[in-house]
Motif scaffolding. Structure first.
Motif, PDB file in Angstrom:
ATOM      1  N   ILE A  74       0.835  -1.082   0.057  1.00 52.39           N
ATOM      2  CA  ILE A  74       0.041  -0.099   0.202  1.00 52.39           C
ATOM      3  C   ILE A  74       0.956   1.212   0.225  1.00 52.39           C
ATOM      4  CG2 ILE A  74      -0.195   0.216   2.512  1.00 52.39           C
ATOM      5  CD1 ILE A  74      -2.969   0.967   2.055  1.00 52.39           C
ATOM      6  N   ALA A  75       0.457   2.193  -0.611  1.00 53.43           N
ATOM      7  CA  ALA A  75       1.438   3.259  -0.594  1.00 53.43           C
ATOM      8  C   ALA A  75       0.449   4.611  -1.149  1.00 53.43           C
ATOM      9  CB  ALA A  75       2.294   3.261  -1.624  1.00 53.43           C
ATOM     10  N   ARG A  76       0.797   5.785  -0.340  1.00 54.78           N
ATOM     11  CA  ARG A  76      -0.008   7.033  -0.674  1.00 54.78           C
ATOM     12  C   ARG A  76       0.518   7.655  -2.309  1.00 54.78           C
ATOM     13  NH1 ARG A  76      -0.867  11.436   3.957  1.00 54.78           N
ATOM     14  NH2 ARG A  76      -1.965  13.066   2.439  1.00 54.78           N
ATOM     15  N   ILE A  77      -0.291   7.599  -3.196  1.00 55.65           N
ATOM     16  CA  ILE A  77       0.307   8.231  -4.351  1.00 55.65           C
ATOM     17  C   ILE A  77      -0.093   9.763  -4.586  1.00 55.65           C
ATOM     18  CG2 ILE A  77       0.304   6.049  -5.429  1.00 55.65           C
ATOM     19  CD1 ILE A  77      -2.330   6.828  -6.785  1.00 55.65           C
ATOM     20  N   SER A  78      -1.027  10.500  -3.879  1.00 57.93           N
ATOM     21  CA  SER A  78      -1.258  11.910  -3.794  1.00 57.93           C
ATOM     22  C   SER A  78      -1.695  12.329  -2.565  1.00 57.93           C
ATOM     23  CB  SER A  78      -2.201  12.340  -5.146  1.00 57.93           C
ATOM     24  OG  SER A  78      -3.217  11.654  -4.776  1.00 57.93           O
ATOM     25  N   ASP A  79      -2.206  13.544  -2.587  1.00 55.84           N
ATOM     26  CA  ASP A  79      -2.716  14.125  -1.237  1.00 55.84           C
ATOM     27  C   ASP A  79      -3.952  13.370  -0.851  1.00 55.84           C
ATOM     28  OD1 ASP A  79      -1.678  17.455  -1.810  1.00 55.84           O
ATOM     29  OD2 ASP A  79      -0.840  15.861  -1.057  1.00 55.84           O
ATOM     30  N   ASP A  80      -4.813  12.826  -1.749  1.00 58.81           N
ATOM     31  CA  ASP A  80      -6.083  12.257  -1.604  1.00 58.81           C
ATOM     32  C   ASP A  80      -6.325  10.786  -2.104  1.00 58.81           C
ATOM     33  OD1 ASP A  80      -7.877  14.049  -4.072  1.00 58.81           O
ATOM     34  OD2 ASP A  80      -6.012  12.973  -4.127  1.00 58.81           O
ATOM     35  N   MET A  81      -5.125  10.351  -2.544  1.00 59.77           N
ATOM     36  CA  MET A  81      -5.317   9.029  -3.163  1.00 59.77           C
ATOM     37  C   MET A  81      -4.471   8.062  -2.640  1.00 59.77           C
ATOM     38  SD  MET A  81      -7.681   9.165  -5.155  1.00 59.77           S
ATOM     39  CE  MET A  81      -7.787   7.739  -6.263  1.00 59.77           C
ATOM     40  N   ILE A  82      -4.634   6.678  -2.409  1.00 59.88           N
ATOM     41  CA  ILE A  82      -3.877   5.787  -2.043  1.00 59.88           C
ATOM     42  C   ILE A  82      -4.005   4.662  -2.920  1.00 59.88           C
ATOM     43  CG2 ILE A  82      -4.095   3.758  -0.454  1.00 59.88           C
ATOM     44  CD1 ILE A  82      -4.196   5.689   1.917  1.00 59.88           C
ATOM     45  N   SER A  83      -2.878   3.969  -3.219  1.00 59.37           N
ATOM     46  CA  SER A  83      -2.796   2.689  -4.358  1.00 59.37           C
ATOM     47  C   SER A  83      -2.547   1.414  -3.530  1.00 59.37           C
ATOM     48  CB  SER A  83      -2.060   2.941  -5.500  1.00 59.37           C
ATOM     49  OG  SER A  83      -2.005   1.865  -6.369  1.00 59.37           O
ATOM     50  N   CYS A  84      -3.140   0.337  -3.803  1.00 56.39           N
ATOM     51  CA  CYS A  84      -2.772  -0.967  -3.256  1.00 56.39           C
ATOM     52  C   CYS A  84      -2.340  -1.797  -4.476  1.00 56.39           C
ATOM     53  CB  CYS A  84      -3.921  -1.468  -2.559  1.00 56.39           C
ATOM     54  SG  CYS A  84      -4.552  -0.373  -1.107  1.00 56.39           S
ATOM     55  N   ARG A  85      -1.497  -2.568  -4.416  1.00 55.56           N
ATOM     56  CA  ARG A  85      -1.109  -3.588  -5.294  1.00 55.56           C
ATOM     57  C   ARG A  85      -0.807  -4.986  -4.612  1.00 55.56           C
ATOM     58  NH1 ARG A  85       4.884  -2.353  -7.564  1.00 55.56           N
ATOM     59  NH2 ARG A  85       5.901  -2.190  -5.399  1.00 55.56           N
ATOM     60  N   CYS A  86      -1.038  -6.001  -5.394  1.00 56.36           N
ATOM     61  CA  CYS A  86      -0.901  -7.264  -4.821  1.00 56.36           C
ATOM     62  C   CYS A  86      -0.354  -8.130  -5.891  1.00 56.36           C
ATOM     63  CB  CYS A  86      -2.103  -7.869  -4.145  1.00 56.36           C
ATOM     64  SG  CYS A  86      -3.443  -8.141  -5.477  1.00 56.36           S
ATOM     65  N   SER A  87       0.483  -9.189  -5.712  1.00 58.32           N
ATOM     66  CA  SER A  87       0.852 -10.088  -6.557  1.00 58.32           C
ATOM     67  C   SER A  87       0.910 -11.501  -6.025  1.00 58.32           C
ATOM     68  CB  SER A  87       2.280  -9.863  -7.226  1.00 58.32           C
ATOM     69  OG  SER A  87       3.231  -9.866  -6.009  1.00 58.32           O
ATOM     70  N   ILE A  88       0.458 -12.684  -6.672  1.00 57.49           N
ATOM     71  CA  ILE A  88       0.597 -13.956  -6.066  1.00 57.49           C
ATOM     72  C   ILE A  88       1.011 -15.044  -7.141  1.00 57.49           C
ATOM     73  CG2 ILE A  88      -0.852 -15.817  -5.584  1.00 57.49           C
ATOM     74  CD1 ILE A  88      -3.161 -13.901  -4.678  1.00 57.49           C
ATOM     75  N   VAL A  89       1.998 -15.969  -6.865  1.00 59.41           N
ATOM     76  CA  VAL A  89       2.440 -16.734  -7.455  1.00 59.41           C
ATOM     77  C   VAL A  89       2.094 -18.094  -7.047  1.00 59.41           C
ATOM     78  CG1 VAL A  89       4.501 -17.936  -8.621  1.00 59.41           C
ATOM     79  CG2 VAL A  89       4.482 -15.333  -8.326  1.00 59.41           C
ATOM     80  N   CYS A  90       1.286 -18.793  -7.711  1.00 62.73           N
ATOM     81  CA  CYS A  90       0.799 -20.099  -7.148  1.00 62.73           C
ATOM     82  C   CYS A  90       1.768 -21.237  -7.166  1.00 62.73           C
ATOM     83  CB  CYS A  90      -0.552 -20.812  -7.898  1.00 62.73           C
ATOM     84  SG  CYS A  90      -1.712 -19.387  -7.503  1.00 62.73           S
ATOM     85  N   ASP A  91       1.698 -22.332  -6.517  1.00 62.68           N
ATOM     86  CA  ASP A  91       2.432 -23.477  -6.839  1.00 62.68           C
ATOM     87  C   ASP A  91       1.846 -23.969  -8.013  1.00 62.68           C
ATOM     88  OD1 ASP A  91       3.957 -23.316  -4.395  1.00 62.68           O
ATOM     89  OD2 ASP A  91       2.854 -24.521  -3.285  1.00 62.68           O
ATOM     90  N   PRO A  92       2.922 -24.831  -8.693  1.00 63.77           N
ATOM     91  CA  PRO A  92       2.348 -25.340  -9.935  1.00 63.77           C
ATOM     92  C   PRO A  92       0.973 -26.325  -9.752  1.00 63.77           C
ATOM     93  CG  PRO A  92       4.734 -25.749  -9.777  1.00 63.77           C
ATOM     94  CD  PRO A  92       4.166 -25.342  -8.358  1.00 63.77           C
ATOM     95  N   GLY A  93       0.032 -26.058 -10.759  1.00 59.85           N
ATOM     96  CA  GLY A  93      -1.271 -26.802 -10.566  1.00 59.85           C
ATOM     97  C   GLY A  93      -2.237 -25.998  -9.608  1.00 59.85           C
ATOM     98  N   CYS A  94      -1.714 -25.133  -9.146  1.00 63.54           N
ATOM     99  CA  CYS A  94      -2.859 -24.290  -7.992  1.00 63.54           C
ATOM    100  C   CYS A  94      -3.386 -23.379  -8.670  1.00 63.54           C
ATOM    101  CB  CYS A  94      -2.105 -24.150  -6.670  1.00 63.54           C
ATOM    102  SG  CYS A  94      -1.833 -25.788  -5.781  1.00 63.54           S
ATOM    103  N   THR A  95      -4.678 -22.870  -8.156  1.00 63.70           N
ATOM    104  CA  THR A  95      -5.165 -21.613  -8.583  1.00 63.70           C
ATOM    105  C   THR A  95      -5.474 -20.669  -7.396  1.00 63.70           C
ATOM    106  OG1 THR A  95      -6.244 -22.878 -10.591  1.00 63.70           O
ATOM    107  CG2 THR A  95      -7.133 -20.579 -10.037  1.00 63.70           C
TER     108      THR A  95
END
Lengths: 186, 206
Positions: free
Chosen positions: B115-136
């Motif tokens: 999570i990070a503040r990107i302006s005076d009134d906005m916040i951005s969240c980002r996420c990433s996931i890497v699954c094990d082989p065969g998983c979703t």
């Protein structure tokens, strides 16, 4: 440095001779002593004895094959040391130990007759080995001169250990027959 | 004649025979040396191969992060000076991950919520996931004080998304990722939540 150059240093009584010998043959000599003694410290002492003996005997000795000459010295020294250690370990009597120590005070190594016998036997062994194939004689000498373990011989020759055992067995039988014909009782 | 006599007599065999034998012995030593070198080279190649595989996996995972980063305004990645004069650096987002904790997430080999503040009134969240082989994995990204969330699902085992919210009226806020992991047969094998580090919105005493 070439052997001839090292020998030149011995003949000119230049002490660098020992240093150069050590540089070139230390590992070789220590390996021979190690095969017999299996002790690092004793092997090192035999190596040092070899340098001293080489220094004391060259000249007049002028060995045609310097490595073989050094090999003989270190082998003899290691066998003597092994014998001494072995007697001590077996709880050798003080009498035996005293006699061993007194050996150093006896001039000359053996009687003339013994020396001649010894040389004749050495020549007979050499003659027998010359009748054998190169493989057989190298295996034989690796085992009985350099005391190399069978595993080392296998690595050097590429033969399997059972084959080496078989070669050695046949060589011993052959030597026995040869020496018997030459008048030795084995 | 004793065998000891033979042993001693061998000391005086023809030096040429000894020289011949010595050549054979040194050949064995050098071939042993060559074998050792070959072994060393083989081990080096093997290690290099393992390292290459390891780094290629790392690069692939990083590329997931990079695609997320491209979605996020660059200002998000730049240090921000707070009103107290302290620098609020996005580096806090890039703190070294804790691979040991990742072991706890069955079916997931890597997960990140930032999570990070990107302006005076906005916040951005980002996420990433890497699954094990065969998983979703199915995931829901939300933020404390925000009214909505973003639903996502991994494609080919990867997921990298971001969402922007208005800054909530709170002292601090935090992004949360609710994850459900499925195996290759569609069975749920794990459910857990992963939270970002909290971000301070109002400096105490201000």
């Amino acid at each position: 440095m070439e052997d001839s150059e090292i020998l030149g240093l011995y003949f000119s009584r230049d002490e660098r001779a020992i240093e150069e010998t050590q540089n070139k043959y230390s590992a070789y000599l220590r390996k021979i002593a190690w095969n017999i003694l299996k002790d690092r410290e004793d092997s090192r002492e035999c190596e040092n004895d070899t340098y001293l003996k080489a220094w004391n005997t060259i000249p007049p000795a002028n060995p045609p094959v310097f490595s073989a000459y050094l090999g003989k010295i270190v082998r003899e020294s290691a066998i003597d040391r092994w014998r001494l250690l072995h007697r001590k370990k077996r709880g050798g009597s003080e009498l035996l130990l005293s006699l061993e120590e007194l050996n150093e005070a006896v001039p000359g190594e053996s009687s003339t007759e013994e020396i001649i016998e010894h040389r004749a036997l050495a020549e007979a062994i050499s003659a027998y080995l010359h009748t054998q194939s190169k493989d057989i004689r190298t295996v034989f000498l690796m085992r009985y001169f350099y005391m190399d373990p069978l595993s080392d011989i296998a690595k050097s020759t590429g033969f399997s250990q059972p084959k080496i055992k078989s070669i050695l067995h046949r060589a011993r039988i052959g030597l026995r027959e040869y020496l018997g014909k030459e008048g030795y009782t084995v | 004649m004793k065998n000891e006599d033979l042993l001693r007599a061998l000391n005086d065999v023809d030096p040429k025979l000894l020289q011949e034998t010595e050549r054979m012995r040194s050949r064995g030593r050098s071939s042993a040396g060559r074998s050792a070198v070959l072994l060393l080279v083989a081990a080096s190649i093997l290690l290099a191969g393992i390292a290459a595989i390891y780094f290629s996996v790392r690069i692939r995972r990083n590329s997931v992060g990079a695609s997320v980063a491209s979605d996020v305004p660059t200002s998000m990645l730049e240090p921000k000076e707070t009103e107290s004069g302290l620098t609020e650096s996005p580096e806090t987002e890039e703190e070294p991950r804790e691979p040991k904790k990742l072991k706890e997430y069955d079916g997931i080999s890597e997960i990140e919520v930032i999570i990070a503040r990107i302006s005076d009134d906005m916040i951005s969240c980002r996420c990433s996931i890497v699954c094990d082989p065969g998983c979703t994995a199915r995931a829901s990204l939300s933020m404390t004080g925000a009214g909505d969330s973003k639903e996502m699902i991994t494609k080919s085992g990867f997921l990298a998304e971001s969402k922007t919210w208005s800054i909530p009226s709170a002292d601090s806020c935090q992004a949360g990722l609710r994850v459900t992991v499925y195996n290759s047969e569609g069975e749920i094998i794990n459910q857990f939540s992963k939270y970002s580090e909290p971000i301070v919105l109002i400096i105490p005493g201000e």
